[in-house]
Design a protein around this motif. Structure first.
Motif, PDB file in Angstrom:
ATOM      1  N   VAL A  11      29.995  40.338  36.789  1.00  0.00           N
ATOM      2  CA  VAL A  11      31.279  41.046  36.682  1.00  0.00           C
ATOM      3  C   VAL A  11      31.108  42.325  35.871  1.00  0.00           C
ATOM      4  CG1 VAL A  11      33.599  40.948  35.666  1.00  0.00           C
ATOM      5  CG2 VAL A  11      32.717  38.974  36.962  1.00  0.00           C
ATOM      6  N   PHE A  19      29.368  43.961  45.754  1.00  0.00           N
ATOM      7  CA  PHE A  19      30.605  43.205  45.949  1.00  0.00           C
ATOM      8  C   PHE A  19      31.091  43.380  47.384  1.00  0.00           C
ATOM      9  CE2 PHE A  19      31.552  43.959  41.184  1.00  0.00           C
ATOM     10  CZ  PHE A  19      30.844  42.815  40.830  1.00  0.00           C
ATOM     11  N   TYR A  21      34.052  42.206  48.094  1.00  0.00           N
ATOM     12  CA  TYR A  21      35.505  42.277  47.861  1.00  0.00           C
ATOM     13  C   TYR A  21      35.690  42.440  46.370  1.00  0.00           C
ATOM     14  CZ  TYR A  21      40.377  40.747  47.412  1.00  0.00           C
ATOM     15  OH  TYR A  21      41.712  40.683  47.119  1.00  0.00           O
ATOM     16  N   GLU A  22      36.659  43.251  45.964  1.00  0.00           N
ATOM     17  CA  GLU A  22      37.016  43.281  44.548  1.00  0.00           C
ATOM     18  C   GLU A  22      38.465  43.667  44.372  1.00  0.00           C
ATOM     19  OE1 GLU A  22      34.971  46.151  42.003  1.00  0.00           O
ATOM     20  OE2 GLU A  22      34.071  47.036  43.786  1.00  0.00           O
ATOM     21  N   SER A  23      39.074  43.110  43.350  1.00  0.00           N
ATOM     22  CA  SER A  23      40.448  43.452  42.979  1.00  0.00           C
ATOM     23  C   SER A  23      40.487  43.534  41.456  1.00  0.00           C
ATOM     24  CB  SER A  23      41.425  42.381  43.489  1.00  0.00           C
ATOM     25  OG  SER A  23      41.293  41.201  42.724  1.00  0.00           O
ATOM     26  N   ASP A  24      41.677  43.717  40.933  1.00  0.00           N
ATOM     27  CA  ASP A  24      41.811  43.795  39.472  1.00  0.00           C
ATOM     28  C   ASP A  24      41.372  42.496  38.801  1.00  0.00           C
ATOM     29  OD1 ASP A  24      42.832  46.289  39.752  1.00  0.00           O
ATOM     30  OD2 ASP A  24      44.915  45.744  39.319  1.00  0.00           O
ATOM     31  N   VAL A  27      36.237  39.266  41.910  1.00  0.00           N
ATOM     32  CA  VAL A  27      35.195  39.938  42.690  1.00  0.00           C
ATOM     33  C   VAL A  27      34.522  38.889  43.577  1.00  0.00           C
ATOM     34  CG1 VAL A  27      34.760  41.691  40.915  1.00  0.00           C
ATOM     35  CG2 VAL A  27      33.315  39.639  41.005  1.00  0.00           C
ATOM     36  N   VAL A  42      33.599  33.783  45.467  1.00  0.00           N
ATOM     37  CA  VAL A  42      34.728  34.531  44.916  1.00  0.00           C
ATOM     38  C   VAL A  42      34.950  34.036  43.498  1.00  0.00           C
ATOM     39  CG1 VAL A  42      37.104  35.269  45.260  1.00  0.00           C
ATOM     40  CG2 VAL A  42      35.753  34.498  47.237  1.00  0.00           C
ATOM     41  N   ARG A  45      37.332  37.659  37.344  1.00  0.00           N
ATOM     42  CA  ARG A  45      36.663  38.520  36.353  1.00  0.00           C
ATOM     43  C   ARG A  45      36.662  37.847  34.982  1.00  0.00           C
ATOM     44  NH1 ARG A  45      35.793  43.854  38.020  1.00  0.00           N
ATOM     45  NH2 ARG A  45      36.857  44.433  39.972  1.00  0.00           N
ATOM     46  N   ALA A  68      41.786  36.286  48.382  1.00  0.00           N
ATOM     47  CA  ALA A  68      40.522  37.019  48.574  1.00  0.00           C
ATOM     48  C   ALA A  68      39.702  36.350  49.669  1.00  0.00           C
ATOM     49  CB  ALA A  68      39.735  37.066  47.270  1.00  0.00           C
TER      50      ALA A  68
END
Ligand code: 5GP
Ligand code: ZN
Length: 115
Positions: A11, A19, A21-24, A27, A42, A45, A68
């Motif tokens: 992370v 990655f 896929y990643e979001s806030d 990941v 998945v 973080r 995700a």
């Protein structure tokens, strides 16, 4: 960050990983030892060791692991054929990295019951 948590290091970018896929909050990246043509992990973080360490405050975060997974399945082209999501809890269930992670497996038939 807990010392020596492999997934916290991923992370943080200390271990270079691509990655998918990643979001806030989460990941996702490909498993180093894939058990299916698509095998993505998945992870949040935030460090959470096991399912046993989850609290009510984590409900939205856990939900985001699944949304995700849904997006990854579409991107990987396995959504319609079907895929398996798995989160192992503790050694007896096969957990080897103690930072929760949702396995997303697809691209081949999945047997039931799992081993
Ligand atoms: P568990 O056994 O805890 O449910 O799943 C841990 C997963 O992490 C395993 O499928 C293993 O192959 C994967 N893994 C372990 N080390 C690494 C690594 O350094 N990079 C990646 N991409 N996957 C890893
Ligand atoms: Zn961690």
């Amino acid at each position: 960050m807990p010392i020596d948590c492999l997934f916290c290091k991923i992370v943080a970018g200390e271990i270079p990983v691509e990655f998918v896929y990643e979001s806030d909050t989460v990941v996702a990246f490909r498993d180093i030892n894939p058990q299916a043509p698509t095998h993505v992990l998945v992870i949040p973080r935030e460090h959470i060791s096991t399912i046993n360490d989850l609290s009510v405050e984590d409900e939205v975060l856990v939900g985001s692991l699944y949304t995700a997974a849904r997006e990854i399945a579409v991107a990987e082209g396995i959504a319609d054929a079907g895929y398996r999501t798995v989160m192992n809890c503790n050694e007896g269930a096969g957990q080897s990295v103690f930072h929760i992670h949702l396995h997303v497996l697809g691209g081949r038939p999945m047997n039931w019951p799992p081993g």
